[in-house]
Enzyme design. Structure first.
Site, PDB file in Angstrom:
ATOM      1  CG  HIS A  32      -1.652   1.157   1.326  1.00 41.73           C
ATOM      2  ND1 HIS A  32      -3.195   1.070   0.798  1.00 41.73           N
ATOM      3  CD2 HIS A  32      -1.827   2.230   1.909  1.00 41.73           C
ATOM      4  CE1 HIS A  32      -3.746   2.073   0.944  1.00 41.73           C
ATOM      5  NE2 HIS A  32      -3.106   2.957   1.749  1.00 41.73           N
ATOM      6  CG  ASP A  34      -0.861   5.862   2.282  1.00 44.82           C
ATOM      7  OD1 ASP A  34      -1.723   5.663   1.888  1.00 44.82           O
ATOM      8  OD2 ASP A  34      -0.270   5.304   3.325  1.00 44.82           O
ATOM      9  N   GLY A 142      -4.224  11.253   5.784  1.00 42.67           N
ATOM     10  CA  GLY A 142      -3.244  12.345   6.132  1.00 42.67           C
ATOM     11  C   GLY A 142      -1.886  11.704   6.818  1.00 42.67           C
ATOM     12  N   GLY A 145      -0.328   5.787  11.677  1.00 35.68           N
ATOM     13  CA  GLY A 145      -0.056   5.699  13.005  1.00 35.68           C
ATOM     14  C   GLY A 145      -1.322   5.923  13.648  1.00 35.68           C
ATOM     15  CG  ASP A 175      -5.779   2.909   4.387  1.00 32.87           C
ATOM     16  OD1 ASP A 175      -4.786   2.764   5.272  1.00 32.87           O
ATOM     17  OD2 ASP A 175      -5.438   3.715   3.464  1.00 32.87           O
ATOM     18  N   GLY A 176      -6.303   2.329   7.733  1.00 30.79           N
ATOM     19  CA  GLY A 176      -6.189   3.217   8.727  1.00 30.79           C
ATOM     20  C   GLY A 176      -6.156   2.424  10.153  1.00 30.79           C
ATOM     21  N   GLY A 197      -0.150  -1.379   9.459  1.00 30.52           N
ATOM     22  CA  GLY A 197       0.805  -0.339   9.765  1.00 30.52           C
ATOM     23  C   GLY A 197       1.429  -0.623  11.069  1.00 30.52           C
TER      24      GLY A 197
HETATM   25  C1  DX5 Z   1      -3.503   7.331   6.359  1.00 34.73           C
HETATM   26  C2  DX5 Z   1      -2.975   6.199   5.243  1.00 34.73           C
HETATM   27  C3  DX5 Z   1      -2.734   4.835   5.839  1.00 34.73           C
HETATM   28  C4  DX5 Z   1      -1.774   4.814   6.884  1.00 34.73           C
HETATM   29  C5  DX5 Z   1      -2.114   3.285   7.498  1.00 34.73           C
HETATM   30  O1  DX5 Z   1      -3.630   8.632   5.593  1.00 34.73           O
HETATM   31  O2  DX5 Z   1      -3.776   6.374   4.224  1.00 34.73           O
HETATM   32  O3  DX5 Z   1      -2.639   4.128   4.775  1.00 34.73           O
HETATM   33  O4  DX5 Z   1      -0.518   4.858   6.349  1.00 34.73           O
HETATM   34  O5  DX5 Z   1      -1.056   3.117   8.549  1.00 34.73           O
HETATM   35  P1  DX5 Z   1      -1.536   3.071   9.973  1.00 34.73           P
HETATM   36  O6  DX5 Z   1      -2.379   1.575  10.015  1.00 34.73           O
HETATM   37  O7  DX5 Z   1      -0.435   2.875  10.693  1.00 34.73           O
HETATM   38  O8  DX5 Z   1      -2.611   4.052  10.246  1.00 34.73           O
HETATM   39 ZN    ZN Z   2      -3.724   4.716   2.774  1.00 35.48          ZN
END
Ligand code: DX5
Ligand code: ZN
Length: 223
Positions: A32, A34, A142, A145, A175-176, A197
């Site tokens: 993934h 970003d 955005g 973590g 996601d998130g 993450g």
């Molecule tokens: C947030 C991102 C996510 C994030 C996921 O804006 O789209 O993809 O990096 O990582 P964790 O699970 O650590 O929030």
């Molecule tokens: Zn993402």
């Protein structure tokens, strides 16, 4: 079986290559990535060339790009050239959602839309026939973590119900802030891809390879 999609935004650039190699050696084949432009979200991260770097090291892996940008259309040619396999953008980041979905597919990539915690999941309904997947955000986009927002599991349930009602077979990416607790429930409900993450893949006491093995054992994946 649920796909583990480590979110590369969690990596420090200083150790990016080394960690990517560890992920590859552990058998991860879905990443993934970003991309943030500092406008759609108040943060900057990963440039489009990250896709090229990931594909150079892991040619067989899927580069799943999550665009958090104001003008998703303007990134598509470069992402295609760099080897992106899946590309999603936020439903409210363009007035031309259908056109953008079509443009992604025309470039041979899977097309997805992402929906924010404050948007009703039904907002994707008008474009469902033209997409391959939906990214359901469980945090405000955005930053990596953050904590999984309450209400997100109910929203996932509603999206899975919408998929059943529609008779379509688009995939669902969560996601998130995904943890083992939320990820397990999400997989039971019907999520196809879990973005992982710091709570699942990174900063784990058993390291990246231990964390990936644990994920596979827990979710019954082959490794
Ligand atoms: C947030 C991102 C996510 C994030 C996921 O804006 O789209 O993809 O990096 O990582 P964790 O699970 O650590 O929030
Ligand atoms: Zn993402």
């Amino acid at each position: 079986m649920v796909i583990n999609a480590p979110s590369l935004a969690n990596l420090s650039l200083v150790e990016f290559g080394q960690r990517l190699q560890e992920l590859k050696d552990s058998g991860v084949n879905f990443f993934h990535i970003d991309l943030m432009d500092g406008h759609y979200v108040p943060n900057l991260c990963l440039p489009p060339r990250t896709v090229r770097d990931v594909k150079a090291l892991c040619p067989d892996a899927v580069a799943e790009v999550h665009l958090m940008v104001d003008d998703p259309m303007s990134y598509l040619d470069e992402l295609q050239k760099n080897g992106a396999g899946w590309v999603s953008f936020h439903l409210d980041s363009t007035r031309f959602v259908r056109r953008t979905l079509d443009a992604i597919r025309q470039r041979g990539m899977k097309a997805g839309v992402a929906i924010n915690p404050s948007q009703p999941v039904e907002a994707v309904q008008p474009v469902l026939p033209w997409l391959d997947y939906v990214v359901l955000m469980a945090v405000e986009p955005g930053f990596a973590g953050q904590h999984f927002l309450d209400g997100s599991m109910e929203r996932l349930e509603a999206l899975c119900a919408l998929r059943r009602r529609s008779g379509l077979d688009f995939q669902i990416v969560l996601d998130g802030g995904v943890t083992y607790e939320t990820g397990t429930r999400a997989a039971q409900l019907g999520a196809d891809v879990l973005v992982t993450g710091i709570y699942v893949t990174f900063e784990q006491p058993d390291g990246i390879s231990g964390a990936v093995k644990r994920f596979n054992a827990h979710f019954g994946n082959q490794s």
